[in-house]
Design a protein around this motif. Structure first.
Motif, PDB file in Angstrom:
ATOM      1  N   SER A   1       0.835  -1.205   0.000  1.00 17.76           N
ATOM      2  CA  SER A   1       0.000   0.000   0.000  1.00 17.76           C
ATOM      3  C   SER A   1       0.866   1.250   0.000  1.00 17.76           C
ATOM      4  O   SER A   1       2.053   1.214   0.373  1.00 17.76           O
TER       5      SER A   1
ATOM      6  N   THR B   1       2.367   4.463   1.404  1.00 16.41           N
ATOM      7  CA  THR B   1       2.690   4.791   2.797  1.00 16.41           C
ATOM      8  C   THR B   1       3.031   6.262   3.003  1.00 16.41           C
ATOM      9  O   THR B   1       2.717   6.825   4.048  1.00 16.41           O
TER      10      THR B   1
ATOM     11  N   MET C   1      -2.816   0.540  -4.829  1.00 16.05           N
ATOM     12  CA  MET C   1      -2.029   0.901  -3.647  1.00 16.05           C
ATOM     13  C   MET C   1      -2.738   1.968  -2.814  1.00 16.05           C
ATOM     14  O   MET C   1      -2.433   2.138  -1.634  1.00 16.05           O
ATOM     15  N   HIS C   2      -3.696   2.666  -3.399  1.00 23.54           N
ATOM     16  CA  HIS C   2      -4.495   3.657  -2.673  1.00 23.54           C
ATOM     17  C   HIS C   2      -5.911   3.139  -2.387  1.00 23.54           C
ATOM     18  O   HIS C   2      -6.792   3.923  -2.009  1.00 23.54           O
ATOM     19  N   GLY C   3      -6.138   1.851  -2.580  1.00 28.13           N
ATOM     20  CA  GLY C   3      -7.455   1.277  -2.292  1.00 28.13           C
ATOM     21  C   GLY C   3      -8.497   1.547  -3.343  1.00 28.13           C
ATOM     22  O   GLY C   3      -9.691   1.427  -3.071  1.00 28.13           O
TER      23      GLY C   3
END
Length: 484
Positions: free
Chosen positions: A305, A307, A433-435
């Motif tokens: 994800s 960070t 990675m940002h949902g």
């Protein structure tokens, strides 16, 4: 570790259930029989008492008492020790009969029904005691009718033995039958297991047969087939990925080898060697870019994800991204419009990379002199970044796969041979990675590529409403009016 089969477990549980049920009913039947037998013995005592008690009650002289003794002796003899008659009195001459029991105390005998142990027999004596009031010379006496319970308890013992035998035999038969029934009922499970064991390696298209399965196993087989289908898709993607990587790396490697072999075939001057090195450096940089992009994609697909999040204005960051790719837009005289603004917590480096890929993609396929539009909108906890440009229509079947690695639409996307096909895949990776996720649509001559970020925008409600309004305005302009 020993594993118990489902058939064994079902048989064991069914056996325990049957044992408990049969034992309960057996105890109930035995208790009911014992109660009935005791009722019969009480009735026997009542009948005999009712026959003799009135006769004894009206005998009040010593002369007539001998008739009482003779009558009771005769009755006892006729009953053959089944029934005994006894009269107790504090006056010895009015006592009649004797019982093979412990000493009977006149004052301690209770009135009515009672049981006492039998000296010569484990079965107790059932007694009915009635006190007769004094009459004439006769004092108060207690008339006792005693019944030997051995015949009744023998019947109870025989019934108990028959009940135990029939229960054990019945339980054994039922348990054995339940085992075969459970084995028969679980044949589909064994058949399913045989199918699973029979799946040959290297054939990902195999599936379990589900047409004849019962409902309990159907859902399991469907879920297993779903896992096989996902495995097949992953396997095909892996094969395609390996082939694409090999193909993408083979071209620059072939160029490097060919150019180097050609350079070594004869004596070269310094400018020619410099040109060769520059060409080789371009190919090496291309290979490095492919490797770096693949490493980035592998990390994203493994669940990594974002960070390094910070609260930023996406409009400001989009303007910074424009500075990076401005030469690509100027080469085709393209203008850039940015509509809306949303404040959100994102990884700025990843955001720039994804947006730059989308802008490069739009600039590559937009007609010369047209416009590329960036739309920033917000809906609940979803932030959307969309890049739209005028272009040739893209078929729906291609839209679903444009974000796959190395996927190209040669028939609909001109110039795809100039790039290694990872730009849109990286956009999708940044979204993950940002949902969020990537999306693409082609409507009314407008092609839109973008991604969403599942990040709640910060700021006041008025700012969020303004962002929503801007997003709605863009959606209308893209779908209805087009891009100039």
């Amino acid at each position: 570790m020993m594993r118990i089969s489902i058939s064994g477990r079902l048989t064991l549980m069914f056996a325990l259930l049957m044992i408990g049920t049969v034992a309960t009913f057996a105890l109930f039947l035995r208790s009911s029989l014992l109660s009935s037998l005791e009722g019969m013995m009480h009735n026997e005592l009542v009948i005999r008492n009712s026959l003799m008690a009135p006769y004894i009650e009206y005998q009040g002289s010593v002369e007539n008492w001998s008739h009482v003794e003779q009558k009771l002796a005769t009755l006892s003899s006729n009953e053959r020790d089944k029934v005994s008659y006894l009269i107790l009195s504090k006056d010895q001459q009015y006592r009649v009969g004797s019982l093979p029991v412990a000493a009977l105390n006149y004052d301690q005998l209770p009135e009515g029904f009672s049981t006492i142990p039998n000296v010569d027999d484990p079965c107790p004596l059932y007694m009915l005691v009635q006190t007769l009031k004094p009459l004439g010379d006769r004092p108060e006496v207690k008339f006792i009718v005693a019944l030997n319970s051995r015949p009744y308890y023998s019947t109870l013992a025989e019934f108990t033995s028959s009940l135990i035998f029939s229960s054990v035999a019945g339980l054994s038969f039922v348990i054995l039958l339940s085992y075969f029934i459970s084995r028969y009922g679980l044949r589909p499970a064994r058949h399913l297991s045989e199918q699973a064991h029979g799946l040959a390696p290297g054939e990902p298209s195999q599936r379990l047969e589900t047409n004849t399965l019962p409902s309990e196993l159907y859902s399991l087989a469907v879920a297993f087939n779903g896992a096989l289908e996902r495995q097949e898709i992953a396997w095909k993607q892996l094969e395609s990925f390996n082939a694409d990587v090999a193909h993408e790396l083979r071209t620059p490697l072939t160029n490097l080898i060919g150019q180097t072999q050609l350079a070594l075939s004869r004596q070269r001057i310094a400018p020619e060697l410099e040109e060769l090195l520059e060409s080789n450096l371009e190919e090496l940089e291309r290979m490095t870019s492919i490797v770096n992009d693949m490493l980035f994609l592998s990390h994203a697909m493994a669940g990594q994800s974002a960070t390094e999040l910070s609260e930023v204005s996406l409009r400001e960051e989009a303007l910074k991204t424009y500075d990076y790719i401005e030469p690509s837009l100027l080469d085709k005289s393209l203008s850039l419009d940015i509509v809306g603004d949303v404040r959100a917590r994102v990884d700025k480096r990843l955001f720039h990379r994804a947006l730059a890929n989308l802008l490069e993609n739009g600039a590559r396929y937009a007609p010369t002199g047209s416009a590329v539009r960036v739309t920033l909108s917000h809906n609940g906890y979803l932030t959307q970044i969309a890049v739209s440009n005028v272009g040739d229509a893209i078929e729906e079947r291609h839209l679903e796969r444009l974000f796959e690695r190395f996927y190209r639409v040669d028939a609909a996307r001109n110039g795809s041979h100039m790039h290694h096909g990872l730009g849109l895949a990286i956009v999708n990776a940044v979204a993950l990675m940002h949902g969020g996720k990537a999306f693409a649509r082609s409507e009314a001559g407008i092609n839109t590529f973008g991604f969403t970020l599942r990040i709640a925008p910060a700021g006041h409600e008025s700012q969020q409403a303004e962002a929503l309004a801007d997003g709605s305005q863009l959606a209308q302009s893209v779908s209805g009016q087009g891009i100039a």
